[in-house]
Scaffold this active site. Structure first.
Site, PDB file in Angstrom:
ATOM      1  N   LYS A 141       0.863  -1.187   0.000  1.00 18.29           N
ATOM      2  CA  LYS A 141       0.000   0.000   0.000  1.00 18.29           C
ATOM      3  C   LYS A 141       0.888   1.221   0.000  1.00 18.29           C
ATOM      4  O   LYS A 141       2.021   1.175   0.475  1.00 18.29           O
ATOM      5  CB  LYS A 141      -0.870   0.023   1.252  1.00 18.29           C
ATOM      6  CG  LYS A 141      -2.105   0.883   1.104  1.00 18.29           C
ATOM      7  CD  LYS A 141      -3.189   0.068   0.413  1.00 18.29           C
ATOM      8  CE  LYS A 141      -4.499   0.756   0.349  1.00 18.29           C
ATOM      9  NZ  LYS A 141      -5.571  -0.205   0.057  1.00 18.29           N
TER      10      LYS A 141
HETATM   11  N1  GLU Z   1      -7.262   0.026  -2.935  1.00 18.62           N
HETATM   12  C1  GLU Z   1      -8.035  -1.144  -3.196  1.00 18.62           C
HETATM   13  C2  GLU Z   1      -8.083  -2.049  -1.979  1.00 18.62           C
HETATM   14  O1  GLU Z   1      -7.911  -1.597  -0.869  1.00 18.62           O
HETATM   15  C3  GLU Z   1      -7.599  -1.861  -4.464  1.00 18.62           C
HETATM   16  C4  GLU Z   1      -6.204  -2.350  -4.491  1.00 18.62           C
HETATM   17  C5  GLU Z   1      -5.761  -2.884  -5.855  1.00 18.62           C
HETATM   18  O2  GLU Z   1      -6.567  -2.913  -6.761  1.00 18.62           O
HETATM   19  O3  GLU Z   1      -4.594  -3.259  -5.964  1.00 18.62           O
HETATM   20  O4  GLU Z   1      -8.377  -3.204  -2.064  1.00 18.62           O
END
Ligand code: GLU
Length: 454
Positions: A141
């Site tokens: 993240k």
């Molecule tokens: N931000 C989204 C999540 O928390 C998507 C992450 C992604 O598609 O890699 O799942």
């Protein structure tokens, strides 16, 4: 690089960091990896939930240790020129939690309060989510400490491109693949893909698979924008019948009406469910006769929030939470359902569209009131699943039609729900613990066959 554990937002008064009603879980592990047993800290709470599940399933200690800290924590600071000619120093993050199952994967949050602990927690949750939903990824993240609403398009472009250059050596189509999250969108992803392609000099190779959630015109997938909401509804359709609820007859409320909340609302409504209350950072609205989710989404697009929506009445925070519904969908930020909110909600099921919206203290209250929680690592895994499909399409130079995307997404969601149900039956535990156990089992099997180098 830092493991400082300060400043989590949304302080709770929970007395533990793991399962509802349990004492502090995994104190020994937390101490060994250098985490303070602070029950209010989001990262400690997140790891505590994993340690509780690990204890229930008897996961070996070495795996608890590995998972209790991310592999890499990258923090960057970079100058950006504003439209008025002044420079600002901007802070960015990329945390790579685990890559035992595949490349690091997870979104980029653009928010003024984004903090290392949030990013670590969200990276950790991506490891769990990707494992549970059966995609070949680990968890990561990132984020930029910025309020996108306060910058012009040109300023955001410079911020995003400069951030990309600052982390370019730490990401890659086979190594770490970012995506959108709260505050970031497909335009930002396009700038990141373009900047990365320019910097990485891949000589003819297509670099667009470095990021997902791109516009469809530039390597994005059909169905990606609605994917998290679609996954929430797929989970509801799969899980509600066994909780004696009919999706098509359900009433629901939504907290947060951005991408996840508004798509969950629209898609659940298309199944016949009725939305009666909505809240976001601009206010609380209610209409027992039903609020049309598509119409409200158009209003939010134009006005920036639910406030002022003429076809519903403004109400208080208390009225919003106390509205009687079958399903409550928190789809905003983490740690929003603490003890007071959990005391107020008047629903049978909480479907976690956001990441970590419920604190352990809040969950304890929900459980004591007999309210079932569909955990985030299951419920909101639709986004990363369609991100995986986008990445596969980029790498194979193919484009899937929407029906294929939706069908494949549903397969993953149904399988993940099935694994969660099976773990609940085997260990006689709550759904959150069960979903973590199912995720940890896949990681355990991978570590057993991979071994630990050297
Ligand atoms: N931000 C989204 C999540 O928390 C998507 C992450 C992604 O598609 O890699 O799942």
């Amino acid at each position: 690089m830092s493991t400082t554990m300060t400043g989590s937002k949304g302080k709770t008064k929970s007395a533990n960091n793991g399962a509802p009603g349990a004492p502090i879980v995994g104190g020994k592990i937390l101490a060994e990896v250098g985490l303070p047993p602070d029950p209010d800290n989001l990262y400690t709470q997140t790891v505590g939930t994993m340690l509780h599940a690990a204890e229930v399933m008897n996961l070996p200690d070495y795996l608890k240790l590995i998972l209790a800290q991310p592999k890499n924590e990258i923090m960057v600071h970079f100058p950006v020129k504003m439209d008025n000619g002044e420079f600002r120093l901007v802070k960015g993050y990329r945390v790579q939690h685990n890559n035992a199952l595949g490349p690091y994967k997870g979104g980029l949050r653009f928010h003024p309060d984004v903090h290392l602990d949030d990013v670590k927690s969200l990276a950790f949750l991506m490891t769990m989510k990707c494992s549970l939903v059966g995609v070949p990824y680990g968890g990561g993240k990132g984020g930029i400490k910025v309020d996108p609403r306060k910058h012009s398009k040109a300023e955001m472009e410079r911020i995003v491109r400069r951030f990309t250059s600052a982390i370019a050596h730490n990401i890659g189509p086979d190594y770490d693949i970012p995506a959108p999250d709260v505050g970031s969108n497909s335009q930002h992803m396009a700038w990141i893909a373009d900047t990365y392609a320019f910097l990485s000099e891949v000589g003819g190779r297509d670099a667009s698979a470095v990021i997902t959630g791109k516009p469809v015109e530039f390597g994005g997938s059909l169905g990606r924008e609605k994917a998290t909401g679609q996954g929430v509804v797929d989970t509801l359709v799969e899980m509600l019948p066994e909780l004696k609820l009919k999706p098509e007859k359900s009433t629901f409320s939504v907290l947060g009406f951005g991408n996840v909340g508004s798509w969950s609302g629209r898609i659940f409504q298309d199944k016949g469910a009725k939305m009666t209350a909505v809240a976001d950072h601009t206010g609380f609205i209610i209409n027992e006769k039903g609020i049309d989710a598509a119409d409200l989404a158009a209003h939010v697009n134009a006005k920036g929030g639910v406030a002022g929506y003429a076809k519903a009445s403004k109400c208080s925070k208390e009225d919003f939470y106390k509205t009687k519904v079958d399903v409550f969908i928190p789809a905003a930020l983490e740690q929003m359902i603490q003890e007071p909110e959990a005391e107020m909600v008047n629903c049978k099921v909480v479907a976690e569209g956001a990441n970590a919206p419920t604190t352990p203290g809040g969950e304890r209250v929900l459980q004591s009131r007999g309210i079932e929680v569909l955990p985030a690592i299951l419920c909101n895994a639709g986004g990363v699943t369609v991100s995986y499909f986008e990445w596969v399409q980029n790498k194979t130079f193919k484009s899937w039609d929407l029906a294929t995307v939706d069908r494949e997404l549903n397969k993953h969601m149904v399988q993940a729900a099935g694994k969660t149900r099976a773990a609940r039956k085997k260990y006689n535990c709550d759904l959150r613990t069960a979903s973590y156990i199912a995720a940890l089992e896949r990681l355990q099997h991978a570590y057993e066959v991979r071994g630990i180098f050297p």
